[in-house]
Design a protein around this motif. Sequence first.
Motif: not given
Length: 152
Positions: A118-122
């Motif tokens: 989630f931290l690195l998403r996108g």
Amino acid sequence: MDNQIKTLNTKLVQIFNDVRSIEEKELKFELSSNLNLRDIHAIDAISLGRNKTVSQVAQLMQLTPSSMTSVIDKLVKNEYVIRLQSTSDRRLVQLALTVKGTEIYTVHKNFHLKMCEFLLRGLSDIEVEIILQAVDNLNDFLEKLHMSNKVE
């Protein structure tokens, strides 16, 4: 820059508190366990390698061996960990996870992996590298503080 540092500090403190709280509640809910966060992290430390001793796990967790022994006693009593006598040196007692302990380890590991996803998403590859560098910088700072406060 000062305003950004204050904002970052506020967010890091909130994240730290949320991770601790949610991690413990999530694992208790998913596994119906009676473990606290220290117990869960002890299980994690034991599973990071095979045949660890209480002293080795205590060092990983930055606890005294006597404090670690009481944590291990609880984990053994509740059938998350077993003590094994070393085949090469009968004086040496090593720790291993039971099936219940392995289940806790897996759920805990998956929680952390999901958090990182989630931290690195996108983010682009360059942005991910920047995040990784920032985390390395923070880790270096904490390690220097830890080493400077270490009593030999």
